[in-house]
Motif scaffolding. Structure first.
Motif, PDB file in Angstrom:
ATOM      1  N   VAL A   8       0.842  -1.193   0.000  1.00  0.00           N
ATOM      2  CA  VAL A   8       0.000   0.000   0.000  1.00  0.00           C
ATOM      3  C   VAL A   8       0.879   1.246   0.000  1.00  0.00           C
ATOM      4  CG1 VAL A   8      -1.818  -1.184   1.283  1.00  0.00           C
ATOM      5  CG2 VAL A   8      -0.158   0.215   2.514  1.00  0.00           C
ATOM      6  N   TYR A   9       0.269   2.344  -0.446  1.00  0.00           N
ATOM      7  CA  TYR A   9       0.913   3.653  -0.358  1.00  0.00           C
ATOM      8  C   TYR A   9       0.167   4.470   0.688  1.00  0.00           C
ATOM      9  CZ  TYR A   9       2.022   8.520  -1.441  1.00  0.00           C
ATOM     10  OH  TYR A   9       2.396   9.839  -1.333  1.00  0.00           O
ATOM     11  N   ARG A  11       0.024   8.269   2.864  1.00  0.00           N
ATOM     12  CA  ARG A  11       0.503   9.649   2.983  1.00  0.00           C
ATOM     13  C   ARG A  11      -0.339  10.384   4.022  1.00  0.00           C
ATOM     14  NH1 ARG A  11      -1.056  14.482   1.436  1.00  0.00           N
ATOM     15  NH2 ARG A  11      -2.699  13.738   0.028  1.00  0.00           N
ATOM     16  N   TYR A  58      -7.794  -3.600   1.299  1.00  0.00           N
ATOM     17  CA  TYR A  58      -6.682  -2.848   0.720  1.00  0.00           C
ATOM     18  C   TYR A  58      -6.354  -3.303  -0.700  1.00  0.00           C
ATOM     19  CZ  TYR A  58      -6.355  -1.576   5.581  1.00  0.00           C
ATOM     20  OH  TYR A  58      -6.663  -1.134   6.843  1.00  0.00           O
ATOM     21  N   ASN A  61      -8.430  -0.733  -2.421  1.00  0.00           N
ATOM     22  CA  ASN A  61      -8.030   0.639  -2.123  1.00  0.00           C
ATOM     23  C   ASN A  61      -6.671   0.618  -1.450  1.00  0.00           C
ATOM     24  OD1 ASN A  61      -7.921   3.383  -1.614  1.00  0.00           O
ATOM     25  ND2 ASN A  61      -9.176   3.265   0.230  1.00  0.00           N
ATOM     26  N   LYS A  63      -4.408   2.980  -1.445  1.00  0.00           N
ATOM     27  CA  LYS A  63      -3.894   4.309  -1.122  1.00  0.00           C
ATOM     28  C   LYS A  63      -4.547   4.800   0.165  1.00  0.00           C
ATOM     29  CE  LYS A  63      -2.674   5.940  -5.764  1.00  0.00           C
ATOM     30  NZ  LYS A  63      -2.858   7.023  -6.770  1.00  0.00           N
ATOM     31  N   VAL A  65      -4.741   7.846   2.545  1.00  0.00           N
ATOM     32  CA  VAL A  65      -4.437   9.283   2.502  1.00  0.00           C
ATOM     33  C   VAL A  65      -5.248  10.012   3.563  1.00  0.00           C
ATOM     34  CG1 VAL A  65      -4.417  11.357   1.071  1.00  0.00           C
ATOM     35  CG2 VAL A  65      -3.955   9.127   0.030  1.00  0.00           C
ATOM     36  N   GLU A 160       5.175   9.871   4.429  1.00  0.00           N
ATOM     37  CA  GLU A 160       4.596   9.054   3.366  1.00  0.00           C
ATOM     38  C   GLU A 160       5.544   7.935   2.997  1.00  0.00           C
ATOM     39  OE1 GLU A 160       4.208  10.908  -0.491  1.00  0.00           O
ATOM     40  OE2 GLU A 160       5.839  12.296  -0.052  1.00  0.00           O
ATOM     41  N   TYR A 162       5.756   3.683   0.898  1.00  0.00           N
ATOM     42  CA  TYR A 162       5.117   2.424   0.534  1.00  0.00           C
ATOM     43  C   TYR A 162       5.347   1.419   1.664  1.00  0.00           C
ATOM     44  CZ  TYR A 162       4.305   4.045  -4.218  1.00  0.00           C
ATOM     45  OH  TYR A 162       3.848   4.739  -5.314  1.00  0.00           O
TER      46      TYR A 162
END
Length: 347
Positions: A8-9, A11, A58, A61, A63, A65, A160, A162
């Protein structure tokens, strides 16, 4: 769909900028600086929740944020800080930061995982990424010799990066063995879990965890690990996809088809599975382990049980039949002593 690992990313929110503002009011045309501070950016928080047992959400989704903080304003008003964003993960989630490195000589890129959290307790919280701090308004830069500062600071960026989420099922004891050895049937007879049971290999495609009750407010947890085959430590078959799930187990219960109904030798099967576990993890191979010689109600099983006793003289063997229930009471009493824990009944 069962998902037990995902990249996942994430931020966190950026802090709001500080304000450069000067007060202007009746009878105070030069009221001086009154710029407020920016609000803090929102954090990304992981919460261990008992209502989920997969990382499936996940997959759709990836990301995570959070919102940015608001800018400061005049009259020394600070910007509104953004709320933290909470994402739920199942118990047993290992979180690692994904770090990409490049060899300066060859230019070859490699990826490594740096563990940052091991989330096991329900209700446990972990701040994955912290939101940035808000910037300072110009009111902070006023001095006796600098009465009209036009300086302010921007908000800091939120953290932020990965991350790799890996689920390792938590259970006190785990059933390990070849496909069709009877692990799922065993779990269904000892606990309230209802795994899929059918007469073909790889019926179980995801770890199943069941609670076994011993009476007197005592219980433990059992895991049915999908069938392993030769080469599993090299990711052959289901391989690494599910070997990771037995890393949490306190004891390992190796289930073998003592009757050899699939045309395989139970002694050779056990030697193969033990070897695969050892090659995957030396630490895991040193865990306490026992043998469940299943299907003893089938012709030819008695002779193979004797062979198992001769080959593994120091290991406790339980001749059982998951289908008929033969020998399960003795196994249940043994598990009560090994993994049984008292729990309180909520009133």
């Amino acid at each position: 769909m069962f998902v037990d690992q995902i990249k996942v990313y994430a931020r966190a929110g950026k802090g709001g900028d500080g304000s450069m503002h000067f007060h202007r009011g009746k009878f105070r045309p030069k009221g001086g600086p009154d710029g407020g501070d920016g609000g803090r950016g929102g954090d990304i928080v992981l919460l261990v929740d008992s209502s989920t047992n997969s990382l499936r959400q996940y997959f759709f989704n990836a990301k995570l944020v959070a919102k940015d903080g608001n800018k400061g304003s005049g009259n020394m008003c600070s910007g509104i800080s953004a709320d933290e964003v909470v994402y739920k993960v199942p118990s047993g989630t290992v979180v690692s930061r994904v770090i990409e490195e490049e060899d300066p000589e060859t230019g070859e890129k490699t990826v490594r995982y740096e563990p940052v959290a091991d989330l096991t307790e329900v209700g446990e919280r972990f701040v994955l990424c912290k939101g940035g701090k808000g910037g300072k308004g110009n009111v902070h830069f006023k001095t006796s010799t600098h009465q009209a500062p036009r300086e302010f600071t921007p908000g800091e960026d939120g953290e932020e990066g990965y991350f790799h989420f890996e689920l390792r099922s938590i259970a006190d004891a785990g059933f390990v063995g070849f496909p069709n050895a009877g692990k799922s049937t065993m779990l269904s007879k000892l606990s309230a879990a209802r795994p899929k049971i059918a007469n073909y290999p790889f019926t179980t495609l995801q770890p199943m965890v069941g609670v076994i009750h011993f009476g007197d407010h005592r219980r433990g947890t059992l895991a049915d690990i999908p069938g392993l085959i030769e080469g599993a430590h090299q990711n052959v078959g289901l391989g690494h996809d599910f070997l990771r799930h037995i890393m949490r187990c306190r004891i390992l219960l190796f289930v073998v088809d003592a009757a050899g109904t699939e045309g395989r030798d139970p002694v050779a099967d056990l030697e193969t599975v033990r070897k695969e576990v050892s090659l995957y993890s030396k630490e895991l191979s040193k865990r306490p382990w026992h043998i469940l010689a299943n299907k003893i109600d089938v012709e030819g099983a008695d002779a193979n049980v004797e062979r198992l006793k001769e080959r593994f003289k120091r290991v406790k063997i339980f001749p059982v039949s998951a289908e008929s229930g033969l020998g399960l009471d003795k196994l249940r009493d043994f598990l009560d002593k090994k993994i049984g824990q008292r729990f309180e009944v909520l009133k």
